[in-house]
Design a protein around this motif. Structure first.
Motif, PDB file in Angstrom:
ATOM      1  N   HIS A 110       0.781  -1.254   0.103  1.00 54.93           N
ATOM      2  CA  HIS A 110       0.031   0.024   0.007  1.00 54.93           C
ATOM      3  C   HIS A 110       0.800   1.235   0.041  1.00 54.93           C
ATOM      4  N   LEU A 111       2.076   1.436   0.323  1.00 54.47           N
ATOM      5  CA  LEU A 111       3.091   2.194   0.141  1.00 54.47           C
ATOM      6  C   LEU A 111       3.568   2.325  -1.429  1.00 54.47           C
ATOM      7  N   GLN A 112       3.106   2.846  -2.360  1.00 44.97           N
ATOM      8  CA  GLN A 112       3.497   2.159  -3.810  1.00 44.97           C
ATOM      9  C   GLN A 112       4.556   3.114  -4.595  1.00 44.97           C
ATOM     10  N   PRO A 113       5.194   2.899  -5.242  1.00 45.70           N
ATOM     11  CA  PRO A 113       6.268   3.560  -5.681  1.00 45.70           C
ATOM     12  C   PRO A 113       5.962   4.877  -6.452  1.00 45.70           C
ATOM     13  N   LEU A 114       4.797   5.142  -6.840  1.00 46.92           N
ATOM     14  CA  LEU A 114       4.322   6.582  -7.243  1.00 46.92           C
ATOM     15  C   LEU A 114       4.391   7.458  -5.990  1.00 46.92           C
ATOM     16  N   ALA A 115       3.674   7.060  -4.806  1.00 46.00           N
ATOM     17  CA  ALA A 115       3.781   8.075  -3.622  1.00 46.00           C
ATOM     18  C   ALA A 115       5.073   8.167  -3.352  1.00 46.00           C
ATOM     19  N   VAL A 116       6.175   7.011  -3.296  1.00 44.59           N
ATOM     20  CA  VAL A 116       7.253   7.089  -2.689  1.00 44.59           C
ATOM     21  C   VAL A 116       8.148   8.116  -3.706  1.00 44.59           C
ATOM     22  N   SER A 117       7.959   8.154  -4.938  1.00 46.16           N
ATOM     23  CA  SER A 117       8.656   9.042  -5.912  1.00 46.16           C
ATOM     24  C   SER A 117       8.192  10.514  -5.387  1.00 46.16           C
ATOM     25  N   ARG A 118       6.940  10.651  -5.162  1.00 43.00           N
ATOM     26  CA  ARG A 118       6.580  11.897  -4.912  1.00 43.00           C
ATOM     27  C   ARG A 118       6.936  12.463  -3.438  1.00 43.00           C
ATOM     28  N   ILE A 119       7.123  11.692  -2.657  1.00 42.65           N
ATOM     29  CA  ILE A 119       7.763  12.032  -1.365  1.00 42.65           C
ATOM     30  C   ILE A 119       9.243  12.326  -1.595  1.00 42.65           C
ATOM     31  N   LEU A 120       9.831  11.489  -2.008  1.00 47.76           N
ATOM     32  CA  LEU A 120      11.190  11.335  -2.194  1.00 47.76           C
ATOM     33  C   LEU A 120      11.628  12.716  -3.023  1.00 47.76           C
ATOM     34  N   ALA A 121      10.899  13.364  -4.111  1.00 45.79           N
ATOM     35  CA  ALA A 121      11.065  14.417  -4.932  1.00 45.79           C
ATOM     36  C   ALA A 121      11.030  15.629  -3.787  1.00 45.79           C
ATOM     37  N   GLN A 122      10.212  15.550  -2.959  1.00 49.51           N
ATOM     38  CA  GLN A 122      10.027  16.848  -2.014  1.00 49.51           C
ATOM     39  C   GLN A 122      11.327  16.643  -1.040  1.00 49.51           C
ATOM     40  N   ILE A 123      11.823  15.378  -0.512  1.00 50.29           N
ATOM     41  CA  ILE A 123      12.821  15.332   0.157  1.00 50.29           C
ATOM     42  C   ILE A 123      14.334  15.827  -0.459  1.00 50.29           C
ATOM     43  N   ILE A 141      -0.541  10.141  -0.661  1.00 47.48           N
ATOM     44  CA  ILE A 141      -0.088   8.783  -1.001  1.00 47.48           C
ATOM     45  C   ILE A 141      -0.942   7.553  -0.820  1.00 47.48           C
ATOM     46  N   GLU A 142      -2.177   8.067  -1.201  1.00 47.71           N
ATOM     47  CA  GLU A 142      -3.321   7.130  -1.147  1.00 47.71           C
ATOM     48  C   GLU A 142      -2.771   6.054  -2.654  1.00 47.71           C
ATOM     49  N   PRO A 143      -2.990   4.746  -2.495  1.00 47.02           N
ATOM     50  CA  PRO A 143      -2.528   3.829  -3.369  1.00 47.02           C
ATOM     51  C   PRO A 143      -3.456   4.020  -4.517  1.00 47.02           C
ATOM     52  N   THR A 144      -3.038   4.108  -5.850  1.00 52.84           N
ATOM     53  CA  THR A 144      -3.634   4.151  -6.932  1.00 52.84           C
ATOM     54  C   THR A 144      -3.697   2.814  -7.468  1.00 52.84           C
ATOM     55  N   LEU A 145      -3.005   1.760  -7.099  1.00 46.92           N
ATOM     56  CA  LEU A 145      -3.107   0.500  -7.774  1.00 46.92           C
ATOM     57  C   LEU A 145      -3.867  -0.375  -6.565  1.00 46.92           C
ATOM     58  N   GLU A 146      -5.010  -0.908  -6.773  1.00 47.21           N
ATOM     59  CA  GLU A 146      -5.850  -1.441  -5.943  1.00 47.21           C
ATOM     60  C   GLU A 146      -5.382  -3.034  -5.941  1.00 47.21           C
ATOM     61  N   ALA A 170       3.830 -14.822  -4.287  1.00 44.05           N
ATOM     62  CA  ALA A 170       2.593 -14.459  -4.136  1.00 44.05           C
ATOM     63  C   ALA A 170       1.951 -13.908  -5.436  1.00 44.05           C
ATOM     64  N   ILE A 171       0.970 -13.930  -5.920  1.00 50.41           N
ATOM     65  CA  ILE A 171       0.195 -13.567  -7.242  1.00 50.41           C
ATOM     66  C   ILE A 171      -0.659 -12.720  -6.955  1.00 50.41           C
ATOM     67  N   CYS A 172      -0.527 -11.428  -7.317  1.00 50.78           N
ATOM     68  CA  CYS A 172      -1.741 -10.495  -7.331  1.00 50.78           C
ATOM     69  C   CYS A 172      -2.662  -9.963  -8.251  1.00 50.78           C
ATOM     70  N   SER A 173      -3.818  -9.720  -8.164  1.00 50.07           N
ATOM     71  CA  SER A 173      -4.564  -9.180  -9.196  1.00 50.07           C
ATOM     72  C   SER A 173      -4.714  -7.718  -8.761  1.00 50.07           C
ATOM     73  N   VAL A 174      -4.281  -7.008  -9.650  1.00 54.42           N
ATOM     74  CA  VAL A 174      -4.004  -5.508  -9.548  1.00 54.42           C
ATOM     75  C   VAL A 174      -4.859  -4.640 -10.430  1.00 54.42           C
ATOM     76  N   ARG A 175      -5.717  -3.943  -9.599  1.00 52.56           N
ATOM     77  CA  ARG A 175      -6.630  -2.866 -10.702  1.00 52.56           C
ATOM     78  C   ARG A 175      -5.999  -1.298 -10.547  1.00 52.56           C
ATOM     79  N   SER A 176      -5.623  -0.799 -11.870  1.00 51.40           N
ATOM     80  CA  SER A 176      -5.099   0.522 -11.805  1.00 51.40           C
ATOM     81  C   SER A 176      -6.291   1.391 -12.142  1.00 51.40           C
ATOM     82  N   ASN A 177      -6.333   2.362 -11.157  1.00 49.24           N
ATOM     83  CA  ASN A 177      -7.529   3.551 -11.257  1.00 49.24           C
ATOM     84  C   ASN A 177      -6.902   4.619 -11.925  1.00 49.24           C
TER      85      ASN A 177
END
Lengths: 267, 356
Positions: A110-123, A230-235, B169-176
């Motif tokens: 739930h802490l995803q690369p996009l959010a990490v890159s946003r935070i790191l850019a600010q740091i 930092i809300e996950p965009t990948l569910e 682990a295999i994930c099913s991921v949805r991109s929004n």
């Protein structure tokens, strides 16, 4: 004037920022949770991501070679992530920044690369390093994205999968591991470099250094203070075990091995 | 004549109505996917990994079109070849100097982002390779969207399957995200594509300002003969048990006797300097899924298995009966490899001679 100038050029002034991640130790056989929402982390050994360790080690070597002047480690996650910052400082990092999230946050999914890159850019804007040195991928998420996303966001040059780095005259010459062998590139600083397996072998922190590290400062910043989403965009809809290969058999001789290969039309 | 004209006019009207309806649907529901595949040229032709990626793009639900972007000095010729592939609707290329030698990543990323924004693409894909791993996430960072790495299955236009924890682990991921950026695992998608006489249009792009700050110095590529590790029909890999680099010659000889066979290695063998890194199979090396994988002197650590467990048939030779490799091998032989490999080679050679 001349003496001042000479002293300046003898001591490089290069700040290195090293983002690190707390992950399940690479020796652990992971267990997928029955709720299919994640991986079991209760009472499981956690460590610094091996590629991050390599980045920390490389930064320390740069400082020892008087190429880098200040080393700053940064991590994002719950309270316990400070353990890995302590390890980094025990190895030789000068100071650390802990971007604190809720303790319940599962940083593997739930802490995803996009959010990490946003935070790191600010740091990066805050710390203004000449070099961001980080692991090429984390062994939990296996995405291999943060370094490239950060470099793209900053419009800095990137050198990924580094197996050797030589810094001189505001440039870094990097040997990259690529599919067909290796590629040599030169990046102007500031730049983002991600580490690959064979860059170095990280040192163990000595007990003495672990004790000393307790005095080194960790700056804590609550993630909300940064004003970054930092809300996950990948569910993650479902996380399950991989299909199990049905068990095999032992053969008793090379001849039998050959016969099986022939039987399955492999030859 | 009037009936004929009438029916032709009727058809034209109907087609027009369909197009109008489609456009309305597209504008209001964005139901139709439009994919841009970032392509790669290998050995003077379109890379197999790109072909696999094109297949993946066709599997995106409601996929309306698949476009391919190529860069580098050979891109014009390869673009014209690519235009003949059946699933491809459009090919873009740019052969300016700054895109040579597999790009300078920064230049290609800028070009990709420019094409994505102008072309209104809903999906941006690449077939995993060191080049694609370098470029695609940089594009995602510039566009400020998430990326789904190394997908093994396209479930629908937003949902993808991928592995985490070294494939455990295999994930099913949805991109929004409005733009889905993904890399796909080449071994999970077929790379044999049909040709068509209905050739796609090819468009030459103007180069963007060159990125200042990175210089390409040299490629230090390992000269390799034989099939590529990631697409070979069979793979014979050596591990730490091989003891040194010279002993890998034994495996090379074996490879030459097996049709379409490439040689691989475990990380331990590469780290020890037995062979070069381009042979590494594993979580952070190459991912292979051949019909036959023979692991020789490889213990079968999690990280190695991650790179080969999708192989159809796994054979293993190791002198340790407890080696983890045996738990995933279909056929295992507990033996000294320095004994077993020459024996196996001899049996294959004799078998071939007898067959003649």
């Amino acid at each position: 004037f001349f003496i001042y100038f000479k002293v300046q050029s003898a001591n490089a002034i290069m700040k290195v920022l090293i983002p690190i991640k707390r992950v399940i130790d690479y020796t652990v056989k992971i267990r997928v949770r029955p709720d299919k929402k994640g991986v079991d982390k209760k009472a499981v050994k956690m460590s610094m991501n091996p590629f991050c360790e390599i980045a920390v080690e490389e930064a320390i070597r740069m400082k020892e070679a008087k190429i880098a002047s200040e080393l700053v480690a940064v991590t994002i996650g719950p309270t316990k992530c400070n353990e890995q910052l302590r390890t980094a400082m025990a190895m030789g990092i000068d100071r650390a920044i802990h971007i604190k999230t809720a303790d319940a946050l599962e940083t593997d999914i739930h802490l995803q690369p996009l959010a990490v890159s946003r935070i790191l850019a600010q740091i990066v804007q805050k710390e203004t390093p000449q070099l961001v040195l980080l692991g090429k991928q984390s062994i939990d998420d296996d995405s291999n994205q943060v370094a490239q996303m950060l470099a793209g966001r900053l419009r800095w040059p990137q050198a990924t999968f580094a197996s050797s780095i030589t810094v001189a005259d505001d440039k870094a010459e990097v040997l990259r591991e690529v599919d067909g062998g290796a590629q040599r590139v030169s990046v102007s600083l500031p730049a983002v470099i991600s580490t690959d397996l064979r860059l170095n072998e990280p040192r163990f922190a000595t007990l003495q250094n672990i004790m000393k590290a307790r005095k080194k400062p960790i700056e804590e910043i609550a993630v909300d203070e940064l004003g970054i989403n930092i809300e996950p965009t990948l569910e993650y809809l479902e996380i399950v075990d991989p299909p199990v290969r049905k068990g095999g058999v032992f053969v008793d001789s090379v001849q039998e091995l050959f016969d099986k290969m022939k039987q399955h039309e492999c030859l | 004549v009037f009936t004929c004209l009438g029916s032709v006019f009727g058809i034209m009207l109907r087609n027009c109505a369909v197009r109008v309806q489609r456009k309305w649907l597209h504008a209001h529901f964005n139901r139709y996917a439009s994919s841009l595949v970032v392509g790669e040229i290998s050995n003077g032709t379109l890379a197999d990994s790109t072909k696999s990626c094109i297949t993946a793009a066709t599997q995106i639900a409601n996929n309306e079109s698949v476009s391919v972007l190529l860069t580098g000095t050979e891109s014009e010729r390869v673009a014209n070849e690519t235009a003949k592939l059946q699933p491809v609707c459009k090919v873009f290329y740019c052969d300016s100097q700054q895109y040579t030698s597999n790009g300078l990543t920064e230049n290609v990323a800028d070009l990709v982002c420019s094409v994505v924004e102008q072309g209104n693409f809903s999906h941006v894909l690449g077939g995993t390779s060191s080049f694609i791993r370098d470029v695609i996430p940089r594009c995602a960072g510039i566009l400020d969207v998430s990326q789904v790495s190394d997908c093994t299955k396209i479930v629908d236009e937003s949902t993808f399957q991928r592995a985490i924890y070294a494939g455990n682990a295999i994930c099913s991921v949805r991109s929004n995200e409005a733009i889905k950026v993904l890399t796909v695992r080449p071994t999970a998608f077929a790379c044999d594509l049909e040709q068509t006489s209905d050739v796609a249009s090819v468009e030459k792009l103007e180069p963007l300002p060159a990125f200042d700050g990175k210089q390409f110095i040299a490629d230090e590529l390992v000269a390799s003969s034989g099939p590529s590790l990631t697409s070979a029909d069979a793979v014979v890999s050596g591990g730490r048990g091989m003891k040194n680099g010279e002993n890998f010659q034994m495996l090379q000889t074996l490879c030459e006797l097996i049709p379409d066979c490439a040689m691989g290695a475990s990380r331990a063998a590469v780290d020890a300097g037995f062979v070069s890194n381009d042979l590494q199979v594993g979580q952070t090396g190459k991912c292979v899924a051949p019909n036959m994988y023979l692991a020789v002197g490889i213990s079968g650590a999690i990280q190695h298995v991650a790179g080969m467990k999708d192989s159809k048939l796994i054979f293993a030779i190791n002198n340790d009966p407890e080696a983890p490799i045996f738990s995933i091998a279909d056929y295992g032989l507990v033996a000294d490899l320095f004994d077993a490999v020459p024996k196996l080679t001899e049996i294959i050679q004799n078998n071939k001679a007898a067959a003649k």
